[in-house]
Write an enzyme that holds these catalytic residues in place. Structure first.
Site, short mmCIF file in Angstrom:
data_model
loop_
_atom_site.label_atom_id
_atom_site.label_comp_id
_atom_site.label_asym_id
_atom_site.label_seq_id
_atom_site.Cartn_x
_atom_site.Cartn_y
_atom_site.Cartn_z
N ASP A 200 36.10 32.82 39.74
CA ASP A 200 35.44 33.75 40.74
C ASP A 200 34.48 32.67 41.35
OD1 ASP A 200 33.47 35.79 42.03
OD2 ASP A 200 34.64 37.30 40.56
N HIS A 276 36.31 35.79 46.51
CA HIS A 276 35.80 35.15 45.16
C HIS A 276 36.33 33.88 44.76
CE1 HIS A 276 33.35 38.83 44.33
NE2 HIS A 276 34.37 39.72 44.82
N GLU A 342 36.94 42.93 47.80
CA GLU A 342 35.54 42.33 48.53
C GLU A 342 35.92 41.07 49.40
OE1 GLU A 342 32.22 43.74 45.78
OE2 GLU A 342 33.13 42.16 44.80
C1 ACM Z 1 35.05 44.69 41.70
O1 ACM Z 1 34.29 45.24 40.90
N1 ACM Z 1 34.76 43.73 42.72
C2 ACM Z 1 36.44 44.92 41.46
#
Ligand code: ACM
Ligand code: ZN
Length: 548
Positions: A200, A276, A342
Site C-alpha cells: 500500500d 495505493h 480508490e
Molecule cells: C478499501 O477499504 N479501500 C477497500
C-alpha cells in the site's frame, strides 16, 4: 386457562434454556449437534488412530494435545479396535459433507472423526478441541485439569466456502510470529482465508528478488505520526535505525503460507494496483506518471495519496508482471488480489503517455484507464493459471467471468448477476477497524464508524435483493482489519476478537441457527480459550456506549 398455561409455558421454556445451557459452547455453532450422556476422558496412554490420509491431521491433533496435557498421544494405524482411542478417518464417510464437512461422535470409550476430505477431518479436530477444557489451547502443559469432552454427536459443514479476514500489514507491519498467532486463533474458529494486504502507500512488505528497492526503500518510513497522529512509542515495528516498517523475506512468506496451510487456511496475497502504490513508487519512481517529480518523500511513502502507476507506460506492466511472477511461486492458491480501490486519476489526466494510451484504446474518460489496467493484468494472471480478485471498483469497466469481486462499497448484486463470484465485506458490516462502542473516550482511537458485536453477528452475506439462482456466486464474507490506527498486535487482536468469532459463525453456521444471546453464552467459554492462547480481545461486548 391463562393461569395454568403461563406456568406450564415457563417450565417448558425453563427446560429449553437448561437444555441449551448444557450444550457445548462451540463457535461456530455446528449444523446439527445432539448432546449425549457421559464424557470421554483423555488419559496418558490415549492413542490417536489414523487412516493413511489422516496422518498429518492426526499429528496436528497430537501436538496440540501433548503441549497442553503433557501426555504422549501416539499416532498410529488402527489395529482391531478403536476402543479408548481418538480415531480420524476418511473411510465410509458421507460424500455429501464435501471438502470441509465432518461427523464427530464422542462416546465414553471413543472419539470418531469421519470426513470425506482432510479439510473436514481438520475441522472435526478443531471442534473436538473446543469440547475439551479451554486449557487445551495453552502453550504450556496445565496441571489439575480434568481432560474430558462431553459425549455428543455432531454432523457439520460450512454454509460458505470463503470465511475470511483481511490483515493490513502495510500500515502496521506484523512479524511472521504475530501473523502465525493470529492464524492459530482464526483456525480455531474455522476461518479458512487470510487476505494478506501486503502493499500500500505506507509500506511494501514482500521481498521481490528482481526489484530489491521495493523492500530496501518501500518497506520503511520515518514517521508514523504524520498521517494519523499515532504515538510512535506505541508501535512495535521499528527497524535498527529507528525507521518504522519491516518486510517478509521470501523464506518468511513460505513459512507463513505453510503454517496457514497446515491449518487449512489459504492466504490470498494482495498486490495493490493501480492506486495505493506510494511505497512501490517511492522505490521505483520511473513507473509513476512523473518519474517521481511532485512526490517529495524519499522513504517508503511518497506522501501522496493520489499515487498511481502510469497506465501509459508498457514498462509499468512489465514491472508488475515480474512482481507477480514471484508472487505466483510463493502463493499456491487460486486467487491473486490486485486491489483496484480508490484510484485517483489526477496524475493520469496530466500525463502524456496516459493520454496517448486513452486515445489509442478509444477510451472516453481517464477513469476507464483503470479498466484497461486491470483487464491487462487479468489476462496475464489468467495466462498463468490464476484468477483475479479485486475491490468493488474493478467491476466498472467489465471483467472476464472468472474474476471475482470483493464488495466493500457495492456491486455484489450486479456482479453476481453477471456471473462473477463475490466475497462480501461491506464497509458498514465487516470493517474491523471501526469502533466497537460509541463511547470513544473508553476505546482506543479508531478510524471511525461503528461496528458493535451485535451488528456484525446479524449481517447476512447474501444481498437482500439477489435472486436465488445467483446466490451461489456469493462465496462468503470476511472481516477487514486496516491498521492505520493500530500500532501493535495486542491492539489488532482487540479489534479482531470477538468480532471475527461472530463472522466465523455467520459464514459457517446455518442462518436459522443464529441466536445472539446463545452466541454470547458460548463466547464466555471462547474467551477462556483466547486467554489460554494469549490472544487479546474486547471484553464486555454489550457495553457499546451511550445512545445504544
Ligand atoms: C478499501 O477499504 N479501500 C477497500
Ligand atoms: Zn501516466
Amino acid at each position: 386457562m391463562r393461569s395454568i398455561l403461563i406456568p406450564i409455558l415457563s417450565i417448558v421454556s425453563g427446560l429449553a434454556v437448561a437444555a441449551r445451557a448444557a450444550e457445548p459452547a462451540l463457535i461456530p455453532k455446528p449444523e446439527t449437534m445432539t448432546p449425549r450422556e457421559g464424557a470421554f476422558v483423555l488419559g496418558p496412554e490415549t492413542p490417536i488412530l489414523v487412516d493413511a490420509k489422516s496422518k498429518v491431521t492426526g499429528q496436528f491433533l497430537a501436538e496440540r494435545l501433548r503441549a497442553a496435557t503433557g501426555f504422549k498421544f501416539p499416532v498410529k494405524s488402527p489395529g482391531t479396535t478403536t476402543a479408548g482411542a481418538i480415531w480420524l478417518t476418511t473411510k465410509t464417510s458421507d460424500p455429501s459433507l464435501g471438502s470441509e464437512g465432518y461427523e464427530l461422535t464422542v462416546d465414553p470409550d471413543s472419539v470418531v472423526i469421519r470426513a470425506p476430505a482432510q479439510g473436514g477431518v481438520f475441522y472435526g479436530v478443531e471442534t473436538f478441541l473446543q469440547l475439551l477444557p479451554p486449557e487445551v489451547f495453552a502453550a504450556q502443559a496445565a496441571s489439575g485439569v480434568k481432560w474430558e469432552a462431553p459425549c455428543v454427536e455432531i454432523k457439520d459443514r460450512p454454509r460458505f466456502q470463503w470465511r475470511g479476514m483481511l490483515l493490513d500489514v502495510s500500515r502496521h507491519f506484523f512479524t511472521k510470529e504475530e501473523v502465525e498467532q493470529i492464524l492459530d486463533a482464526l483456525a480455531m474458529h474455522k476461518i479458512n482465508t487470510l487476505h494478506w494486504h501486503l502493499t500500500d502507500d505506507h509500506g511494501w512488505r514482500i521481498e521481490i528478488k528482481k526489484y530489491p528497492r521495493l523492500t530496501e526503500v518501500g518497506a520503511w518510513r520515518k514517521d508514523i505520526g504524520l498521517d494519523w497522529g499515532l504515538d510512535p512509542k506505541a508501535s512495535t515495528a521499528y527497524g535498527p535505525d529507528d525507521r518504522y516498517g519491516g518486510y517478509y523475506t521470501q523464506a518468511d512468506i513460505r513459512e507463513v503460507v505453510r503454517y496457514a496451510a497446515a491449518r487449512h487456511i489459504t492466504i490470498v496475497p494482495e498486490i495493490e494496483m493501480p492506486g495505493h502504490s506510494g511505497a512501490a513508487l517511492a522505490a521505483y519512481p520511473q513507473f509513476s506518471c512523473t518519474d517521481g517529480r511532485g512526490q517529495p518523500s524519499k522513504d517508503g511513502d511518497t506522501g501522496n495519496a493520489d499515487d498511481v502507476y502510469c497506465a501509459g507506460n508498457d514498462e509499468t506492466f512489465e514491472f508488475l508482471q515480474n512482481v507477480l511472477k514471484e508472487v505466483f511461486t510463493l502463493f499456491p492458491g487460486k486467487y491473486i488480489h490486485v486491489g483496484g480501490d480508490e484510484v485517483s486519476t489526477g496524475f493520469w489526466s496530466k500525463c502524456e503517455k496516459c493520454q496517448a494510451r486513452k486515445k489509442a484504446e478509444g477510451l472516453q474518460k481517464d477513469q476507464q484507464l483503470e479498466s484497461y489496467f486491470i483487464q491487462r493484468m487479468e489476462r496475464f494472471i489468467n495466462a498463468n493459471g490464476r484468477s483475479l480478485i479485486g475491490w468493488s471498483e474493478i467491476r466498472e469497466g467489465g471483467l472476464a467471468k472468472n474474476a471475482a469481486l470483493m464488495d466493500w462499497i457495492g456491486g455484489a448484486t450486479e456482479g453476481a448477476r453477471d456471473g462473477h463470484d463475490v466475497v462480501m465485506t461491506p464497509e458498514a458490516d465487516c470493517y474491523l477497524d471501526h469502533y466497537q462502542s460509541n463511547d470513544h473516550a473508553k476505546e482506543p482511537r479508531a478510524i471511525g464508524g461503528f461496528l458493535p458485536l451485535r451488528a456484525i453477528y446479524t449481517f447476512d452475506p447474501i444481498p437482500k435483493n439477489l435472486e436465488p439462482e445467483f446466490q451461489p456466486h456469493i462465496l462468503g464474507a470476511q472481516g477487514n482489519l486496516w491498521t492505520e490506527y493500530i500500532p501493535n498486535l495486542r491492539h489488532a487482536e482487540y479489534m479482531i476478537f470477538p468480532r471475527e468469532c461472530a463472522l466465523a459463525e455467520i459464514t459457517w453456521s446455518p442462518k436459522e441457527a443464529r441466536n445472539f444471546d446463545d452466541f454470547l453464552r458460548r463466547l464466555e467459554t471462547d474467551e477462556r480459550r483466547l486467554d489460554q492462547m494469549g490472544v487479546n480481545y474486547r471484553r464486555n461486548p454489550l457495553d457499546i456506549g451511550p445512545g445504544q
